[in-house]
Design an enzyme around this catalytic site. Sequence first.
Site, PDB file in Angstrom:
ATOM      1  N   CYS A 138       0.790  -1.209  -0.218  1.00 37.51           N
ATOM      2  CA  CYS A 138      -0.017  -0.175  -0.117  1.00 37.51           C
ATOM      3  C   CYS A 138       0.833   1.221  -0.053  1.00 37.51           C
ATOM      4  CB  CYS A 138      -1.018   0.105   1.275  1.00 37.51           C
ATOM      5  SG  CYS A 138      -1.789   1.527   1.342  1.00 37.51           S
ATOM      6  N   CYS A 141      -0.418   4.025   2.213  1.00 36.06           N
ATOM      7  CA  CYS A 141      -0.263   3.826   3.826  1.00 36.06           C
ATOM      8  C   CYS A 141       1.153   4.367   3.980  1.00 36.06           C
ATOM      9  CB  CYS A 141      -0.592   2.553   4.099  1.00 36.06           C
ATOM     10  SG  CYS A 141      -2.025   1.754   3.358  1.00 36.06           S
ATOM     11  N   ASP A 142       2.033   3.587   3.324  1.00 36.65           N
ATOM     12  CA  ASP A 142       3.683   3.440   3.824  1.00 36.65           C
ATOM     13  C   ASP A 142       4.705   4.299   3.100  1.00 36.65           C
ATOM     14  OD1 ASP A 142       2.775   1.480   5.679  1.00 36.65           O
ATOM     15  OD2 ASP A 142       2.865  -0.016   3.935  1.00 36.65           O
TER      16      ASP A 142
END
Length: 310
Positions: A138, A141-142
């Site tokens: 992701c 997200c990261d």
Amino acid sequence: MNASANSLYDVVVIGGGGAGLTAALYTSRAKLTTLLLEKLVPGGQIALTDIVENYPGFPEGITGGEIAQRMEDQAKRYGTQVAYEPAERITQNADLFEIKTSGSAYRARTIILAAGASFRTIGVRGEKELTGRGVSYCATCDGAFFKEKKIAVVGGGDSAMQEGIFLTRFASEVNVIHRRDKLRASPILQDRARQNPKIKFIWNTVVEEVRGEKKVQELLLRNLKEGRDYAFAADGVFVFIGHEPNTAFLKGFVELDEKGYVRTDTGLAASVPGVFAAGEIRTGAVKQLVAACGEGCQAALAAQAYLEHA
Ligand code: NAP
């Protein structure tokens, strides 16, 4: 209103991505009592997407998180109840279904299966061990953890291009590792990736191992054309190599195809009367948000018609 255990709903929608949220919007507006079960956050895969540029009506694009939240708000406005519990098992008793979740059980007259699919893993040594420590699925997200870092993206499809481009906001270098020498991605995303000075391509190559002590430090790559293995230094690796259907909980309940997707007829009815499927969980679905939403609408109307004739 909160979902209550053992309550009987006209429709239980399983999965809160574009298909499920649209289905719930339509069944709620048709005054059918509707419960939507979602395992994580509203939006499914779209919630993990940076920007959605091909959903009609948003010429400037809209973030995945925002469109997902708007869809959930819209469904709730018309009465959809949402429970954040993954469905674990479905049984049928006469013409009612019982859906067991991690913590509860609900009864339904009809079910709309819209649990979508989850990212595929490479399945090599080190991948699982270093997930969350440099291995990610992701970018939204990261990505921010990789400021000025050298990273790799695995895959040659739309997800790899779109997320790879997003990652250039943070990383100093994004190396796209693809097993062939032709991309599968749509031409517009291919062009954008090729024109991005931070993106480099490593063709005809697969990842054989992810290595690192406490976090990712290097990848063992194999050039398939030359049959050559070599170590490639990287601080992180983002994997975008397609999806597997979220249908483990449906085995033995409805008919699945050889890859595990739910078989439906052209009216989106699954093999059990009263059960419908929409979106990426379904055999032959077009994997696009707008198509998932369209199928969610179609499945909702089919469930409504089924209840009227039941
Ligand atoms: P995809 O289209 O199935 O592409 C998967 C990519 O990963 C392919 O390039 C494939 O290689 C490669 N791959 C598969 N298994 C692999 C393995 N074990 N090892 C190494 N490489 C592997 O998946 P996706 O990119 O996630 O897209 C899924 C669907 O969502 C598509 O229909 C796509 O159009 C859609 N989508 C659309 C957008 C958009 O419109 N902006 C954005 C994201 C996704 P091969 O090419 O050799 O098979």
